[in-house]
Motif scaffolding. Structure first.
Motif, PDB file in Angstrom:
ATOM      1  N   THR A  21       0.851  -1.196   0.000  1.00 32.00           N
ATOM      2  CA  THR A  21       0.000   0.000   0.000  1.00 32.00           C
ATOM      3  C   THR A  21       0.882   1.239   0.000  1.00 32.00           C
ATOM      4  O   THR A  21       1.789   1.345   0.828  1.00 32.00           O
ATOM      5  CB  THR A  21      -0.889   0.013   1.259  1.00 32.00           C
ATOM      6  OG1 THR A  21      -1.606  -1.211   1.313  1.00 32.00           O
ATOM      7  CG2 THR A  21      -1.868   1.180   1.243  1.00 32.00           C
ATOM      8  N   LEU A  23       0.756   5.511  -0.194  1.00 31.46           N
ATOM      9  CA  LEU A  23      -0.120   6.667  -0.063  1.00 31.46           C
ATOM     10  C   LEU A  23       0.492   7.858  -0.792  1.00 31.46           C
ATOM     11  O   LEU A  23       1.669   8.172  -0.579  1.00 31.46           O
ATOM     12  CB  LEU A  23      -0.226   6.981   1.432  1.00 31.46           C
ATOM     13  CG  LEU A  23      -1.454   7.702   1.910  1.00 31.46           C
ATOM     14  CD1 LEU A  23      -2.657   6.765   1.868  1.00 31.46           C
ATOM     15  CD2 LEU A  23      -1.226   8.173   3.336  1.00 31.46           C
ATOM     16  N   ASP A  27      -4.511  10.402  -2.963  1.00 34.22           N
ATOM     17  CA  ASP A  27      -5.432   9.726  -2.045  1.00 34.22           C
ATOM     18  C   ASP A  27      -6.100  10.704  -1.085  1.00 34.22           C
ATOM     19  O   ASP A  27      -6.968  10.301  -0.315  1.00 34.22           O
ATOM     20  CB  ASP A  27      -4.656   8.709  -1.190  1.00 34.22           C
ATOM     21  CG  ASP A  27      -3.982   7.646  -2.039  1.00 34.22           C
ATOM     22  OD1 ASP A  27      -4.688   7.023  -2.844  1.00 34.22           O
ATOM     23  OD2 ASP A  27      -2.756   7.463  -1.912  1.00 34.22           O
ATOM     24  N   LYS A 260     -15.793  -1.711   0.011  1.00 33.16           N
ATOM     25  CA  LYS A 260     -14.846  -1.932  -1.092  1.00 33.16           C
ATOM     26  C   LYS A 260     -15.095  -3.284  -1.758  1.00 33.16           C
ATOM     27  O   LYS A 260     -15.021  -3.411  -2.982  1.00 33.16           O
ATOM     28  CB  LYS A 260     -13.412  -1.858  -0.530  1.00 33.16           C
ATOM     29  CG  LYS A 260     -12.349  -1.999  -1.582  1.00 33.16           C
ATOM     30  CD  LYS A 260     -12.368  -0.818  -2.533  1.00 33.16           C
ATOM     31  CE  LYS A 260     -11.226  -0.905  -3.535  1.00 33.16           C
ATOM     32  NZ  LYS A 260     -11.331   0.214  -4.509  1.00 33.16           N
ATOM     33  N   LYS A 302      -6.227   3.293   3.892  1.00 32.49           N
ATOM     34  CA  LYS A 302      -6.109   2.928   2.477  1.00 32.49           C
ATOM     35  C   LYS A 302      -6.059   1.406   2.319  1.00 32.49           C
ATOM     36  O   LYS A 302      -6.703   0.841   1.435  1.00 32.49           O
ATOM     37  CB  LYS A 302      -4.869   3.576   1.866  1.00 32.49           C
ATOM     38  CG  LYS A 302      -4.776   3.258   0.379  1.00 32.49           C
ATOM     39  CD  LYS A 302      -3.852   4.143  -0.379  1.00 32.49           C
ATOM     40  CE  LYS A 302      -3.938   3.791  -1.866  1.00 32.49           C
ATOM     41  NZ  LYS A 302      -2.831   4.386  -2.620  1.00 32.49           N
ATOM     42  N   ARG A 303      -5.293   0.765   3.189  1.00 35.52           N
ATOM     43  CA  ARG A 303      -5.166  -0.700   3.136  1.00 35.52           C
ATOM     44  C   ARG A 303      -6.529  -1.373   3.288  1.00 35.52           C
ATOM     45  O   ARG A 303      -6.833  -2.370   2.631  1.00 35.52           O
ATOM     46  CB  ARG A 303      -4.224  -1.134   4.267  1.00 35.52           C
ATOM     47  CG  ARG A 303      -3.749  -2.581   4.195  1.00 35.52           C
ATOM     48  CD  ARG A 303      -3.024  -2.940   5.484  1.00 35.52           C
ATOM     49  NE  ARG A 303      -3.951  -2.886   6.603  1.00 35.52           N
ATOM     50  CZ  ARG A 303      -3.708  -2.282   7.787  1.00 35.52           C
ATOM     51  NH1 ARG A 303      -2.552  -1.708   8.030  1.00 35.52           N
ATOM     52  NH2 ARG A 303      -4.627  -2.276   8.726  1.00 35.52           N
ATOM     53  N   ALA A 306     -10.005   2.189   1.223  1.00 35.40           N
ATOM     54  CA  ALA A 306     -10.409   3.541   0.826  1.00 35.40           C
ATOM     55  C   ALA A 306      -9.604   4.005  -0.382  1.00 35.40           C
ATOM     56  O   ALA A 306      -8.383   3.871  -0.416  1.00 35.40           O
ATOM     57  CB  ALA A 306     -10.201   4.510   1.990  1.00 35.40           C
ATOM     58  N   ASP A 307     -10.316   4.535  -1.375  1.00 33.93           N
ATOM     59  CA  ASP A 307      -9.638   5.104  -2.544  1.00 33.93           C
ATOM     60  C   ASP A 307      -9.289   6.556  -2.303  1.00 33.93           C
ATOM     61  O   ASP A 307      -8.449   7.118  -2.999  1.00 33.93           O
ATOM     62  CB  ASP A 307     -10.562   5.018  -3.762  1.00 33.93           C
ATOM     63  CG  ASP A 307     -10.920   3.580  -4.073  1.00 33.93           C
ATOM     64  OD1 ASP A 307     -10.040   2.862  -4.561  1.00 33.93           O
ATOM     65  OD2 ASP A 307     -12.071   3.161  -3.792  1.00 33.93           O
ATOM     66  N   MET A 308      -9.981   7.186  -1.385  1.00 37.64           N
ATOM     67  CA  MET A 308      -9.683   8.587  -1.053  1.00 37.64           C
ATOM     68  C   MET A 308      -9.963   8.805   0.430  1.00 37.64           C
ATOM     69  O   MET A 308     -10.876   8.197   0.986  1.00 37.64           O
ATOM     70  CB  MET A 308     -10.485   9.556  -1.926  1.00 37.64           C
ATOM     71  CG  MET A 308     -11.947   9.242  -2.049  1.00 37.64           C
ATOM     72  SD  MET A 308     -12.752  10.259  -3.309  1.00 37.64           S
ATOM     73  CE  MET A 308     -12.991   9.064  -4.632  1.00 37.64           C
ATOM     74  N   ILE A 309      -9.143   9.647   1.044  1.00 35.45           N
ATOM     75  CA  ILE A 309      -9.240   9.858   2.492  1.00 35.45           C
ATOM     76  C   ILE A 309      -9.380  11.347   2.777  1.00 35.45           C
ATOM     77  O   ILE A 309      -8.530  12.144   2.370  1.00 35.45           O
ATOM     78  CB  ILE A 309      -7.977   9.323   3.218  1.00 35.45           C
ATOM     79  CG1 ILE A 309      -7.727   7.856   2.842  1.00 35.45           C
ATOM     80  CG2 ILE A 309      -8.119   9.483   4.729  1.00 35.45           C
ATOM     81  CD1 ILE A 309      -6.394   7.308   3.362  1.00 35.45           C
TER      82      ILE A 309
END
Ligand code: PBG
Length: 324
Positions: A21, A23, A27, A260, A302-303, A306-309
């Motif tokens: 993963t 970032l 993201d 997801k 993200k792991r 989530a595609d965006m935070i």
């Protein structure tokens, strides 16, 4: 022993090569708090390092974030008590400073992705996300207000609206309203699974938007529920959401992972105010290494899928990891 997983951890190069993963700025969405006025900057006392900014200073902040590679901003207004009323009428008054400021931000930064919040609470004298009658939060009547708010925001040129109120049917209602008003290109980032959480405390300090009575449990979700998030996701999907969001993030990683696994839409996660403050506070006390905790937290979100935070750490993360 034929299998020795430690071989892939034995040095930095192999660790970097096998990292699953990663970032990047792509993201991250940076939430910002907008003040009415000029040259104003006040720190949110429960969120060290996070400031409410007037438009002139916010433009500078956005510019410096864009230089760091951050392209997306979610902008929340700080609304003075005297502007609030039961029907949140300022939220769709196009002379109101928030809507005027959004116009300027989009004019100055057409390439930035500007997201807005659609909910009554910052403008409501009751501090709730919907219309209150006899202590009840009305659903369908609230949709009418949200629709006016969404159209007024779309008229400023913003790219995406973020309904955060958890009323039933709002995504479909807002999709139809936007389309009928000629805004079929404005996206909807739905707060799909938004839980009735203790972690919103510092945000409510920032906006002075805490409910004046009761809590938000008749509309925000019960933290104990997992399958219910799939019901909300299914409805948002059918109703035309472009992005499904889980909120908060850190203690809802299972929900992020479920959405997801079950949906092909991009999944957003909101690493909320209390999650930020907790790490900052422990760091200030010297109890944890706040920078490592920040990075580990964002990676975990993200792991999980989530595609965006959305995170208050967005800028400091990019500053810390800027190419040297
Ligand atoms: C308002 C809204 C809230 C947050 C985002 N939009 C607060 C709430 O629902 O009470 C919280 C964000 C954060 O804590 O960082 N509808």
């Amino acid at each position: 022993m034929q299998r020795r997983p430690r071989r892939n951890r034995s040095g930095k190069a192999i660790r970097d090569l096998s990292q699953e993963t990663i970032l990047t700025a792509n993201d991250l969405i940076f939430p910002l708090f907008l003040l009415e006025g000029k040259n104003l900057k006040t720190e949110v006392s429960s969120m060290p390092g996070i400031y409410r900014l007037s438009l002139d200073l916010m433009l500078k902040e956005i510019e410096s974030c864009m230089k760091l590679g951050i392209q997306a901003f979610d902008i929340f207004p700080v609304v003075e008590e005297s502007y609030k009323d039961k029907m949140a009428t300022r939220s769709y008054d196009d002379s109101f400073f928030y809507l005027q400021a959004l116009k300027t931000i989009k004019r100055e930064f057409p390439e930035a992705l500007v997201i807005t919040d659609v909910a009554m609470d910052p403008y409501s004298s009751d501090g709730h996300d919907g219309i209150v009658r006899n202590g009840e939060i009305l659903n369908d009547e609230t949709l009418e207000v949200l629709s006016k708010m969404a159209i007024a925001q779309a008229e400023t040129g913003v790219d995406m609206i973020g309904p955060s109120d958890m009323m039933d049917g709002r995504v479909g209602f807002l999709r139809d309203s936007l389309d009928d008003a000629g805004f079929s290109n404005v996206g909807i980032m739905s707060y799909t699974a938004k839980y009735a959480s203790s972690f919103y405390g510092p945000f409510r300090d920032a906006l002075d938007s805490a409910p004046k009575f009761g809590d938000k449990k008749t509309y925000q979700m019960n933290p104990a529920n997992r399958k219910e998030a799939l019901i909300e996701a299914e409805l948002d999907y059918i109703e035309g959401a472009d992005v499904l969001m889980v909120k908060p993030a850190m203690v809802y990683l299972d929900i992020i992972s479920d959405l997801k696994a079950n949906y092909d839409l991009p999944i957003a996660a909101y690493n909320v105010s209390g999650e930020y403050s907790m790490i900052k506070a422990a760091g200030q006390k010297g109890w944890i290494d706040a920078e490592r905790a920040r990075d580990e937290t964002l990676l975990s979100i993200k792991r999980a899928g989530a595609d965006m935070i959305l995170t208050y750490f967005a800028k400091e993360f990019m500053v810390a990891h800027r190419a040297k």
